[in-house]
Scaffold this active site. Structure first.
Site, mmCIF file in Angstrom:
data_model
loop_
_atom_site.group_PDB
_atom_site.id
_atom_site.type_symbol
_atom_site.label_atom_id
_atom_site.label_comp_id
_atom_site.label_asym_id
_atom_site.label_seq_id
_atom_site.Cartn_x
_atom_site.Cartn_y
_atom_site.Cartn_z
ATOM 1 C CB CYS A 71 -0.972 0.366 1.116
ATOM 2 S SG CYS A 71 -1.783 1.465 1.417
ATOM 3 C CB CYS A 454 -8.757 -7.314 22.193
ATOM 4 S SG CYS A 454 -9.626 -5.999 23.380
#
Ligand code: SAH
Length: 589
Positions: A71, A454
């Protein structure tokens, strides 16, 4: 070393946020976008006493783990912190991050971690995995309407319509929305003046069903020429739901409260399948979930299946168990567990998510899952307290936003099984579990606790607490849900500490609690007494150890180890004395 100095350094380590770390005279310098193994030229931006921050000027010798980032915006965007690192090394970085946190914050030893840590679960395709995207709409310097991503920590929009983490279809959707805005002269929203119309374009995709959702977040109650937009969007394959979300507040929060469907269904559906074996083969038809624009739903569908399948395997269910799923969201894990458990109870703070969870249970014909609205740290203790007292009017005490429907659920569910869960699963937000929630888990003393996290730092903190209060960590497994970023999920299995691994022992205090009202009361009464009189918190394990020492029977199947096992926590002297005082008070010794 001082500000603006230009130096050459070798990067030797990586910090938790993916920044490279090199040392000069033993003083660490943090360098964003530099990787382990790079030799780089840097400029010092800020010097503190024991460390500093430097800016990458040039890579003089690239690390052998460097890859060409696909990217072009990867440095300015900030979404993918480690795109320049090979995927294999990204996984190593994440595994190390979990291990270091467990060691540093959790206090677990290298040897112990060596035994319990399993290989991290990587992705087969670490790009194009996200099923959800939110693109801000605004103007560039030349005044053109643009959409893309905010540049790291700013509100400048980078005009990238084809984020490689998302689905290629996003580009077509954005082109359709932008040409619609151009044609009908619909203004993008301007944060500074709070004027303009279109704020964000939200897209969601059902990985299994191939259904698409588009939701325009607007600063109006109506979207002008909405029919024209619908007419174009429905031409895209899989289009299932088109809606507007009304957000007229001057805020950073993306979504407003109200959603209006313009075309199609108010939601899309997706499935989460069980996966088994070393190659993660899909098993069965999966569980269906309805996803609306506001619903929380994991963003990486394939890894979610692996994560939940791991959690399910760790839960060790046979079909007979009573399981709690705390922080259950729309019931994703709960319904997954319900396939293998006797009964599942989910707790979640957001009322809408619980409404979705109930809908999802119905949609799948699952009848052994019940859901309660409230904070885990309030619902669980209140519930435990009332059940322990044998108070059948449980519903009256659960005040946390429980509506009529849940009240009757609670009444119907007042059986001893709810008091003695076999397994408690937690999946808290980043800040981890509230202390009160952990304390109640320890009091309820389920056989197993499965912790889905998480954030491995708060996970490590919470595991430390659980392991100081009667549990031991049995298995740990990382799961990469967010390739190219520094985030990682972790699943941990904890079991009740056993005095000695070599002797078959069943320290089943739940069973005792379940079969003898007197004993059940005694454990809690001892705890209450010790807390009141000595200000100390003691676990079931400690009480049973002291009872044993005092010659009180704590269950036939609880054998003492022949030798002291260093893994078993021994009740500290201060707590032992306090428990003895309680035993005396209750005339047990
Ligand atoms: N297990 C779900 C959701 C996990 S995200 C899934 O995998 O999809 C964490 C959830 O915890 C969010 O839905 C959030 O709303 C909820 N939450 C946050 N604080 C909470 C609390 N104190 N008590 C209960 N739920 C809470």
């Amino acid at each position: 070393m001082k500000k603006n100095d230009v130096l050459t350094i070798r990067i030797e380590d990586m910090g938790v946020d993916g920044e490279g770390i090199g040392k000069v005279d033993n003083i660490p310098l943090f360098v964003k976008d530099a990787l382990i193994g790079d030799v780089v030229s840097v400029k010092i931006m800020k010097m503190k006493k024991n460390y500093g921050y430097a800016r990458l000027l040039e890579i003089l010798e690239p690390s052998k783990d460097r890859v060409t980032p696909p990217c072009e915006f990867h440095r300015s965007c900030g979404g993918c912190q480690i795109q320049a690192l090979s995927y294999e090394k990204q996984l190593e970085f994440k595994q190390r991050k979990i291990r270091n946190n467990l060691k540093r914050i959790g206090g677990f030893s290298e040897e112990m971690l060596e035994q319990v840590m399993e290989p991290i679960i990587g992705m087969d395709e670490p790009y194009h995995y996200r099923n959800k995207a939110q693109f801000p709409v605004g103007r560039d310097r030349e005044g053109r309407t643009v959409t893309g991503f905010y540049a790291g920590r700013t509100h400048t929009i980078i005009p990238n319509r084809n984020c490689l983490l998302g689905m290629p279809m996003n580009e077509k959707i954005l082109e359709t929305v932008l040409s619609f805005m151009e044609k009908y002269r619909i203004e993008p929203y301007d944060e500074k003046t709070n004027r303009g119309v279109v704020r964000h374009v939200l897209t969601r995709y059902g990985h299994t069903t191939k259904e698409w959702m588009v939701c325009l977040v607007i600063n109006r109650t109506k979207l002008p020429y909405a029919d024209a937009l619908v007419e174009e969007l429905v031409k895209l394959e899989g289009m299932t739901s088109i809606s507007i979300n009304i957000n007229q507040k001057n805020t950073n929060v993306i979504l407003g409260e109200k959603v209006e469907t313009l075309w199609g269904s108010p939601y899309i559906t997706d499935y989460i399948h069980l996966r088994t074996g070393a190659d993660w083969q899909v098993e069965g038809d999966g569980i269906a979930y309805r996803i609306s624009p506001q619903s929380f739903y994991q963003v990486n569908p394939i890894q979610t299946e692996k994560l939940y399948s791991t959690a399910l395997a760790y839960a060790g269910l046979t079909g007979e168990e009573s399981v709690w799923d705390l922080y259950c969201g729309i019931g994703t894990i709960s319904l997954f567990l319900a396939q293998r458990a006797k009964q599942v109870y989910g707790v979640e703070i957001v009322p809408q998510a619980i409404a979705d969870a109930k809908e999802n249970a119905k949609l799948n014909g699952i009848t052994n899952a019940e859901f309660f609205v409230g904070k885990a740290e309030e619902v669980l203790p209140e519930f435990y307290e009332r059940m322990r007292r044998g108070d059948s009017g449980i519903s009256s005490g659960i005040s946390s936003g429980v509506s009529g429907a849940e009240v009757s659920d609670m009444d119907a569910a007042t059986d001893v099984q709810m008091l003695t869960p076999d397994v408690i699963v937690v999946d808290p937000p980043r800040k981890g579990c509230d202390t009160k929630c952990l304390e109640t888990i320890v009091q309820m003393f389920p056989k197993r606790v499965v912790y889905v996290s998480c954030d491995s730092a708060t996970l490590a903190r919470d595991l430390k607490f659980l392991c100081e209060n009667g549990y031991e960590v049995k298995r740990v497994r990382g799961c990469d849900m967010f390739g190219q970023t520094v985030s990682v999920e972790t699943v941990v299995l904890l079991s009740q500490q056993k005095p000695d691994d070599t002797i078959e022992i069943d320290l089943d205090l739940d069973e005792l609690d379940a079969t003898s009202a007197e004993l059940k009361a005694t454990y809690q009464e001892i705890k209450d007494y010790v807390l009141k009189e000595f200000g100390l918190k003691v676990s079931n394990l400690y009480i049973s150890q002291v009872k044993r020492k005092c010659g009180i029977e704590v269950g036939e199947n609880y054998n003492l180890p022949k030798t002291e096992n260093p893994k078993v926590l021994q009740c500290p002297k201060e707590k032992e004395d306090a428990i003895k005082a309680a035993l005396k008070y209750f005339a047990m010794i």
